[in-house]
Design a protein around this motif. Structure first.
Motif, PDB file in Angstrom:
ATOM      1  N   LEU A 279       0.846  -1.012  -0.010  1.00  0.00           N
ATOM      2  CA  LEU A 279      -0.070  -0.237  -0.154  1.00  0.00           C
ATOM      3  C   LEU A 279       1.072   1.239  -0.038  1.00  0.00           C
ATOM      4  O   LEU A 279       0.443   2.257  -0.140  1.00  0.00           O
ATOM      5  CB  LEU A 279      -0.968  -0.044   0.991  1.00  0.00           C
ATOM      6  N   ASN A 280       2.221   1.093  -0.097  1.00  0.00           N
ATOM      7  CA  ASN A 280       3.041   2.216  -0.143  1.00  0.00           C
ATOM      8  C   ASN A 280       2.961   2.608  -1.634  1.00  0.00           C
ATOM      9  O   ASN A 280       3.332   3.970  -1.974  1.00  0.00           O
ATOM     10  CB  ASN A 280       4.443   1.908   0.203  1.00  0.00           C
ATOM     11  N   PHE A 281       2.423   1.948  -2.473  1.00  0.00           N
ATOM     12  CA  PHE A 281       2.344   2.431  -3.826  1.00  0.00           C
ATOM     13  C   PHE A 281       0.692   2.788  -3.879  1.00  0.00           C
ATOM     14  O   PHE A 281      -0.065   2.103  -4.900  1.00  0.00           O
ATOM     15  CB  PHE A 281       2.423   1.380  -4.769  1.00  0.00           C
ATOM     16  N   GLN A 282       0.194   3.736  -2.871  1.00  0.00           N
ATOM     17  CA  GLN A 282      -1.042   4.048  -2.974  1.00  0.00           C
ATOM     18  C   GLN A 282      -1.807   4.559  -4.205  1.00  0.00           C
ATOM     19  O   GLN A 282      -2.701   4.521  -4.476  1.00  0.00           O
ATOM     20  CB  GLN A 282      -1.259   4.882  -1.919  1.00  0.00           C
ATOM     21  N   ILE A 283      -0.738   5.469  -4.931  1.00  0.00           N
ATOM     22  CA  ILE A 283      -1.359   6.096  -6.144  1.00  0.00           C
ATOM     23  C   ILE A 283      -1.861   4.924  -7.183  1.00  0.00           C
ATOM     24  O   ILE A 283      -2.852   5.077  -7.704  1.00  0.00           O
ATOM     25  CB  ILE A 283      -0.420   6.952  -6.601  1.00  0.00           C
ATOM     26  N   GLU A 284      -0.964   4.188  -7.336  1.00  0.00           N
ATOM     27  CA  GLU A 284      -1.022   3.022  -8.315  1.00  0.00           C
ATOM     28  C   GLU A 284      -2.174   2.108  -7.941  1.00  0.00           C
ATOM     29  O   GLU A 284      -3.089   1.697  -8.784  1.00  0.00           O
ATOM     30  CB  GLU A 284       0.131   2.202  -8.564  1.00  0.00           C
ATOM     31  N   HIS A 285      -2.327   1.908  -6.684  1.00  0.00           N
ATOM     32  CA  HIS A 285      -3.198   0.977  -6.034  1.00  0.00           C
ATOM     33  C   HIS A 285      -4.768   1.671  -6.236  1.00  0.00           C
ATOM     34  O   HIS A 285      -5.604   1.005  -6.662  1.00  0.00           O
ATOM     35  CB  HIS A 285      -3.164   0.703  -4.688  1.00  0.00           C
ATOM     36  N   HIS A 286      -4.822   3.022  -6.085  1.00  0.00           N
ATOM     37  CA  HIS A 286      -6.038   3.552  -6.259  1.00  0.00           C
ATOM     38  C   HIS A 286      -6.441   3.830  -7.629  1.00  0.00           C
ATOM     39  O   HIS A 286      -7.695   3.673  -8.227  1.00  0.00           O
ATOM     40  CB  HIS A 286      -5.891   5.203  -5.682  1.00  0.00           C
ATOM     41  N   LEU A 287      -5.303   3.929  -8.502  1.00  0.00           N
ATOM     42  CA  LEU A 287      -5.870   3.931 -10.174  1.00  0.00           C
ATOM     43  C   LEU A 287      -6.240   2.560 -10.560  1.00  0.00           C
ATOM     44  O   LEU A 287      -7.083   2.498 -11.494  1.00  0.00           O
ATOM     45  CB  LEU A 287      -4.658   4.366 -10.772  1.00  0.00           C
ATOM     46  N   PHE A 288      -5.607   1.457  -9.990  1.00  0.00           N
ATOM     47  CA  PHE A 288      -5.906   0.284 -10.393  1.00  0.00           C
ATOM     48  C   PHE A 288      -5.997  -0.559  -9.210  1.00  0.00           C
ATOM     49  O   PHE A 288      -5.214  -1.442  -8.730  1.00  0.00           O
ATOM     50  CB  PHE A 288      -4.855  -0.191 -11.340  1.00  0.00           C
ATOM     51  N   ASN A 295       2.611  -6.216  -8.465  1.00  0.00           N
ATOM     52  CA  ASN A 295       2.992  -5.486  -9.947  1.00  0.00           C
ATOM     53  C   ASN A 295       2.868  -3.796  -9.765  1.00  0.00           C
ATOM     54  O   ASN A 295       3.109  -3.046 -10.495  1.00  0.00           O
ATOM     55  CB  ASN A 295       1.676  -6.121 -10.658  1.00  0.00           C
ATOM     56  N   LEU A 296       2.441  -3.373  -8.422  1.00  0.00           N
ATOM     57  CA  LEU A 296       2.473  -2.088  -8.156  1.00  0.00           C
ATOM     58  C   LEU A 296       3.670  -1.275  -8.544  1.00  0.00           C
ATOM     59  O   LEU A 296       3.642  -0.426  -9.023  1.00  0.00           O
ATOM     60  CB  LEU A 296       1.778  -1.838  -6.744  1.00  0.00           C
ATOM     61  N   ARG A 297       4.682  -1.917  -7.871  1.00  0.00           N
ATOM     62  CA  ARG A 297       5.977  -1.246  -8.034  1.00  0.00           C
ATOM     63  C   ARG A 297       6.429  -1.248  -9.634  1.00  0.00           C
ATOM     64  O   ARG A 297       7.131  -0.208  -9.893  1.00  0.00           O
ATOM     65  CB  ARG A 297       7.034  -2.042  -7.205  1.00  0.00           C
ATOM     66  N   LEU A 298       6.189  -2.112 -10.331  1.00  0.00           N
ATOM     67  CA  LEU A 298       6.341  -2.247 -11.761  1.00  0.00           C
ATOM     68  C   LEU A 298       5.574  -0.999 -12.426  1.00  0.00           C
ATOM     69  O   LEU A 298       6.011  -0.704 -13.714  1.00  0.00           O
ATOM     70  CB  LEU A 298       6.034  -3.514 -12.289  1.00  0.00           C
ATOM     71  N   ALA A 299       4.355  -0.810 -11.946  1.00  0.00           N
ATOM     72  CA  ALA A 299       3.462  -0.115 -12.513  1.00  0.00           C
ATOM     73  C   ALA A 299       4.011   1.733 -12.297  1.00  0.00           C
ATOM     74  O   ALA A 299       3.374   2.561 -12.951  1.00  0.00           O
ATOM     75  CB  ALA A 299       2.101   0.059 -12.347  1.00  0.00           C
ATOM     76  N   GLN A 300       4.707   1.656 -10.913  1.00  0.00           N
ATOM     77  CA  GLN A 300       4.937   3.066 -10.645  1.00  0.00           C
ATOM     78  C   GLN A 300       5.573   3.961 -11.585  1.00  0.00           C
ATOM     79  O   GLN A 300       5.322   4.960 -11.978  1.00  0.00           O
ATOM     80  CB  GLN A 300       5.829   3.046  -9.274  1.00  0.00           C
ATOM     81  N   PRO A 301       6.650   3.423 -12.438  1.00  0.00           N
ATOM     82  CA  PRO A 301       7.306   4.398 -13.345  1.00  0.00           C
ATOM     83  C   PRO A 301       6.550   4.602 -14.617  1.00  0.00           C
ATOM     84  O   PRO A 301       6.585   5.966 -15.109  1.00  0.00           O
ATOM     85  CB  PRO A 301       8.680   3.576 -13.843  1.00  0.00           C
TER      86      PRO A 301
END
Length: 341
Positions: A279-288, A295-301
């Motif tokens: 959940l530290n990749f909250q932006i990516e999680h909220h979008l998807f 996969n969230l860390r892979l989506a971050q960039p």
């Protein structure tokens, strides 16, 4: 937000990002990852209770309580992924496992929490629609502060100082809210099943603790276990939105901006990723929301580059800094009430 925000609908912005994410294969499920994570979680859960029985009548049980608090929180994060259908494609399978992990395993009502969390995702940090910024105890905006009465009025003056101590009660709050949800018809689906699983959890949980430990030690064990459980969950979710813009009915944002501008990512390596359940990749999680955690860390960039091209602010900070931002926000909101007092 202090002033209304109005942005012309740009659905194509999110559509373009979605195509990039789909082309990268990041919405595909990760069954091996979740099978391994679930197995490790199960071993830790049953191993922790086995250790509890083995240690017996000893103050070393406080260490066991701390360990089980971590396990309970991680089980909650696993149930979170189930609720978002990150693990199973079909809802029935997600609901079955979710109720076993949530209701029976840790005493957290899966149906109640799922409904509450869905409303949060639909309108993050919206003071009228997001239950996570409801002014029931704390206030999150100047508008809420101006209308505060009773307990919220008193708490708001000192909420910056009380936030972390209050997290020791979060575990109990989740249990009580879960029980209340099954006592009222129409609040959750499969109310009888959810109620039975919650009842089974509490009978087994309190039964094992009081049958194994002297009364006083059992009470201390429960306070430590539930207190640390609440702190862990609270410290996991607090960095995500607290201290970010609070929206109201005057703010009109498209989906992408609504999710990105109210969310904060937390930097860190594998330890932070594991401790916070991704959940530290909250932006990516909220979008998807249905994107599997690994996969969230892979989506971050991809997401960050897309936001930069659009000129949309993308906030990422360290863990301690995220807490600091949240506490400063709570202090600022309560300042006017302290002056009046």
């Amino acid at each position: 937000m202090t002033t209304p925000v109005t942005i012309e609908s740009k659905g194509s912005d999110f559509a373009q990002l979605t195509r990039k994410i789909q082309d990268a294969g990041l919405l595909e499920r990760r069954p091996v990852y979740y099978a391994l994570r679930g197995t490790l979680l199960g071993l830790a859960f049953f191993g922790g209770w086995g250790l509890f029985l083995w240690v017996g009548d000893s103050w070393l049980q406080l260490l066991v309580a701390a360990f089980l608090a971590i396990v309970f929180a991680q089980a909650g994060l696993y149930a979170h992924d189930l609720a978002h259908r990150q693990i199973f494609k079909k809802r029935p399978a997600s609901d079955v496992v979710g109720r076993l992990v949530g209701n029976l395993g840790i005493g957290l009502g899966y149906g109640w929490w799922n409904d509450k969390h869905t409303r949060h995702h639909a309108n993050p940090n919206h003071e009228e629609h997001d239950p996570d910024v409801s002014p029931a105890v704390l206030v999150w905006s100047d508008n809420q502060a101006s209308k505060a009465k009773g307990l919220p009025l008193f708490m708001a003056r000192w909420q910056a100082y009380l936030f972390f101590p209050l997290l020791t009660l979060e575990g109990w709050h989740l249990h009580v809210a879960s029980v209340k949800s099954v006592l009222k018809p129409g609040v959750v689906k499969r109310r009888g099943l959810e109620a039975a699983l919650l009842a089974a959890h509490f009978v087994i949980y309190f039964g094992i603790v009081f049958a194994t430990l002297p009364f006083g030690m059992a009470i201390v064990f429960l306070l430590v276990h539930q207190g640390l459980f609440g702190i862990y969950l609270g410290c996991t979710f607090a960095p995500n939105h607290k201290g970010m813009p609070v929206l109201s009915g005057d703010d009109k944002l498209d989906f992408l901006r609504k999710q990105v501008l109210t969310s904060r990512n937390v930097r860190g390596g594998w330890f932070i990723n594991t401790a916070l359940g991704g959940l530290n990749f909250q932006i990516e999680h909220h979008l998807f929301p249905n994107m599997p955690t690994p996969n969230l860390r892979l989506a971050q960039p991809i997401v960050r580059e897309h936001c930069e091209k659009l000129g949309v602010d993308y906030l990422e900070s360290g863990l301690i800094s995220s807490y600091s931002q949240a506490i400063r926000h709570l202090y600022s909101v309560g300042e006017a009430l302290r002056v009046k007092a």
